[in-house]
Design a protein around this motif. Structure first.
Motif, PDB file in Angstrom:
ATOM      1  N   ALA A 163      57.918  45.302  -5.119  1.00  8.74           N
ATOM      2  CA  ALA A 163      58.827  45.022  -4.018  1.00  8.74           C
ATOM      3  C   ALA A 163      58.085  44.272  -2.931  1.00  8.74           C
ATOM      4  O   ALA A 163      56.862  44.395  -2.797  1.00  8.74           O
ATOM      5  N   ILE A 164      58.844  43.503  -2.156  1.00  6.56           N
ATOM      6  CA  ILE A 164      58.271  42.770  -1.034  1.00  6.56           C
ATOM      7  C   ILE A 164      59.217  42.869   0.143  1.00  6.56           C
ATOM      8  O   ILE A 164      60.419  42.676   0.008  1.00  6.56           O
ATOM      9  N   ARG A 165      58.674  43.200   1.296  1.00  4.95           N
ATOM     10  CA  ARG A 165      59.489  43.357   2.492  1.00  4.95           C
ATOM     11  C   ARG A 165      59.514  42.037   3.274  1.00  4.95           C
ATOM     12  O   ARG A 165      58.726  41.125   3.002  1.00  4.95           O
ATOM     13  N   SER A 166      60.382  41.964   4.247  1.00  6.26           N
ATOM     14  CA  SER A 166      60.556  40.718   4.993  1.00  6.26           C
ATOM     15  C   SER A 166      59.281  40.294   5.699  1.00  6.26           C
ATOM     16  O   SER A 166      59.041  39.105   5.899  1.00  6.26           O
ATOM     17  N   GLY A 167      58.451  41.241   6.073  1.00  9.69           N
ATOM     18  CA  GLY A 167      57.188  40.914   6.735  1.00  9.69           C
ATOM     19  C   GLY A 167      56.107  40.473   5.786  1.00  9.69           C
ATOM     20  O   GLY A 167      55.026  40.037   6.219  1.00  9.69           O
ATOM     21  N   GLY A 168      56.377  40.595   4.485  1.00 12.54           N
ATOM     22  CA  GLY A 168      55.417  40.148   3.486  1.00 12.54           C
ATOM     23  C   GLY A 168      54.643  41.249   2.797  1.00 12.54           C
ATOM     24  O   GLY A 168      53.909  40.985   1.837  1.00 12.54           O
ATOM     25  N   SER A 169      54.779  42.487   3.251  1.00 18.29           N
ATOM     26  CA  SER A 169      54.058  43.575   2.595  1.00 18.29           C
ATOM     27  C   SER A 169      54.641  43.809   1.206  1.00 18.29           C
ATOM     28  O   SER A 169      55.840  43.636   0.985  1.00 18.29           O
ATOM     29  N   THR A 170      53.772  44.182   0.282  1.00 25.43           N
ATOM     30  CA  THR A 170      54.189  44.366  -1.102  1.00 25.43           C
ATOM     31  C   THR A 170      53.720  45.725  -1.632  1.00 25.43           C
ATOM     32  O   THR A 170      52.789  46.331  -1.096  1.00 25.43           O
ATOM     33  N   ASN A 171      54.395  46.190  -2.653  1.00 25.05           N
ATOM     34  CA  ASN A 171      53.896  47.353  -3.379  1.00 25.05           C
ATOM     35  C   ASN A 171      54.246  47.192  -4.852  1.00 25.05           C
ATOM     36  O   ASN A 171      55.240  46.533  -5.198  1.00 25.05           O
ATOM     37  N   PHE A 172      53.403  47.752  -5.688  1.00 30.01           N
ATOM     38  CA  PHE A 172      53.517  47.592  -7.129  1.00 30.01           C
ATOM     39  C   PHE A 172      53.374  48.936  -7.825  1.00 30.01           C
ATOM     40  O   PHE A 172      52.665  49.824  -7.354  1.00 30.01           O
ATOM     41  N   ALA A 173      54.002  49.040  -8.971  1.00 31.57           N
ATOM     42  CA  ALA A 173      53.754  50.188  -9.834  1.00 31.57           C
ATOM     43  C   ALA A 173      52.310  50.109 -10.321  1.00 31.57           C
ATOM     44  O   ALA A 173      51.785  49.010 -10.552  1.00 31.57           O
ATOM     45  N   ASP A 174      51.676  51.260 -10.481  1.00 27.21           N
ATOM     46  CA  ASP A 174      50.289  51.276 -10.926  1.00 27.21           C
ATOM     47  C   ASP A 174      50.111  50.540 -12.258  1.00 27.21           C
ATOM     48  O   ASP A 174      49.098  49.896 -12.496  1.00 27.21           O
ATOM     49  N   SER A 175      51.109  50.638 -13.108  1.00 28.20           N
ATOM     50  CA  SER A 175      51.011  50.068 -14.447  1.00 28.20           C
ATOM     51  C   SER A 175      50.985  48.538 -14.461  1.00 28.20           C
ATOM     52  O   SER A 175      50.623  47.937 -15.475  1.00 28.20           O
ATOM     53  N   VAL A 176      51.375  47.908 -13.349  1.00 32.90           N
ATOM     54  CA  VAL A 176      51.411  46.437 -13.332  1.00 32.90           C
ATOM     55  C   VAL A 176      50.442  45.826 -12.335  1.00 32.90           C
ATOM     56  O   VAL A 176      50.326  44.598 -12.260  1.00 32.90           O
ATOM     57  N   LYS A 177      49.749  46.657 -11.584  1.00 35.29           N
ATOM     58  CA  LYS A 177      48.801  46.133 -10.588  1.00 35.29           C
ATOM     59  C   LYS A 177      47.745  45.273 -11.268  1.00 35.29           C
ATOM     60  O   LYS A 177      47.200  45.643 -12.299  1.00 35.29           O
ATOM     61  N   GLY A 178      47.482  44.120 -10.660  1.00 33.61           N
ATOM     62  CA  GLY A 178      46.507  43.200 -11.215  1.00 33.61           C
ATOM     63  C   GLY A 178      47.076  42.255 -12.251  1.00 33.61           C
ATOM     64  O   GLY A 178      46.410  41.284 -12.643  1.00 33.61           O
ATOM     65  N   ARG A 179      48.290  42.519 -12.722  1.00 35.33           N
ATOM     66  CA  ARG A 179      48.916  41.652 -13.729  1.00 35.33           C
ATOM     67  C   ARG A 179      50.155  40.941 -13.186  1.00 35.33           C
ATOM     68  O   ARG A 179      50.446  39.814 -13.586  1.00 35.33           O
ATOM     69  N   PHE A 180      50.898  41.592 -12.312  1.00 34.70           N
ATOM     70  CA  PHE A 180      52.137  41.036 -11.768  1.00 34.70           C
ATOM     71  C   PHE A 180      51.932  40.679 -10.298  1.00 34.70           C
ATOM     72  O   PHE A 180      51.202  41.353  -9.569  1.00 34.70           O
ATOM     73  N   THR A 181      52.596  39.619  -9.876  1.00 38.21           N
ATOM     74  CA  THR A 181      52.650  39.286  -8.457  1.00 38.21           C
ATOM     75  C   THR A 181      54.104  39.063  -8.064  1.00 38.21           C
ATOM     76  O   THR A 181      54.930  38.670  -8.895  1.00 38.21           O
ATOM     77  N   ILE A 182      54.396  39.315  -6.786  1.00 36.86           N
ATOM     78  CA  ILE A 182      55.755  39.136  -6.285  1.00 36.86           C
ATOM     79  C   ILE A 182      55.697  38.266  -5.048  1.00 36.86           C
ATOM     80  O   ILE A 182      54.766  38.373  -4.236  1.00 36.86           O
ATOM     81  N   SER A 183      56.674  37.377  -4.902  1.00 37.10           N
ATOM     82  CA  SER A 183      56.707  36.497  -3.741  1.00 37.10           C
ATOM     83  C   SER A 183      58.150  36.145  -3.418  1.00 37.10           C
ATOM     84  O   SER A 183      59.046  36.323  -4.248  1.00 37.10           O
ATOM     85  N   ARG A 184      58.363  35.632  -2.205  1.00 35.85           N
ATOM     86  CA  ARG A 184      59.698  35.179  -1.803  1.00 35.85           C
ATOM     87  C   ARG A 184      59.654  33.692  -1.504  1.00 35.85           C
ATOM     88  O   ARG A 184      58.639  33.157  -1.052  1.00 35.85           O
ATOM     89  N   ALA A 185      60.776  33.019  -1.730  1.00 36.64           N
ATOM     90  CA  ALA A 185      60.843  31.574  -1.532  1.00 36.64           C
ATOM     91  C   ALA A 185      62.245  31.201  -1.050  1.00 36.64           C
ATOM     92  O   ALA A 185      63.104  32.048  -0.886  1.00 36.64           O
TER      93      ALA A 185
END
Length: 121
Positions: free
Chosen positions: A50-72
């Motif tokens: 997930a990504i919040r409007s301010g840009g902070s993100t959080n990831f499930a432990d199982s995908v950390k280091g493999r997945f990235t999230i961004s807004r455009a």
């Protein structure tokens, strides 16, 4: 009413990459957060990233280091870049958005229809 349109799912071999996109449209004051959830057969739906409007993100432990999230696109689109995919990533992926209503100024969570991601071993 807000609509979320997802794209980018498909079939990929283990170790490969996919990028999911979700575009939000409709009447809204702002989008407070956007994210991706997934649900595998016989399992509960879980937060992937997930990504919040301010840009902070959080990831499930199982995908950390493999997945990235961004807004455009004026922040109405969320992208999930999935690298080093594993068979256990196979699931239906759902986009979600926490939207502040234009008229109500209250927050509502909207969901996309889901897109299938299948990772073969």
């Amino acid at each position: 009413q807000v609509q979320l349109v997802e794209s980018g799912g498909g079939l990929v071999q283990a170790g490969g990459s996919l990028r999911l996109s979700c575009a939000a449209s409709g009447s809204m004051f702002s989008i407070n957060a956007m994210g991706w959830y997934r649900q595998a057969p016989g399992k509960q739906r879980e937060l992937v990233a997930a990504i919040r409007s301010g840009g902070s993100t959080n990831f499930a432990d199982s995908v950390k280091g493999r997945f990235t999230i961004s807004r455009a696109n004026a922040k109405n689109t969320v992208l999930l870049q999935m690298n080093s995919l594993k068979p256990e990533d196979t699931a239906v992926y759902y986009c979600a958005a926490e939207v502040l209503g234009l008229a109500t100024m209250t927050e509502t969570t909207y969901w996309g229809q889901g897109t299938q991601v299948t990772v073969s071993s």
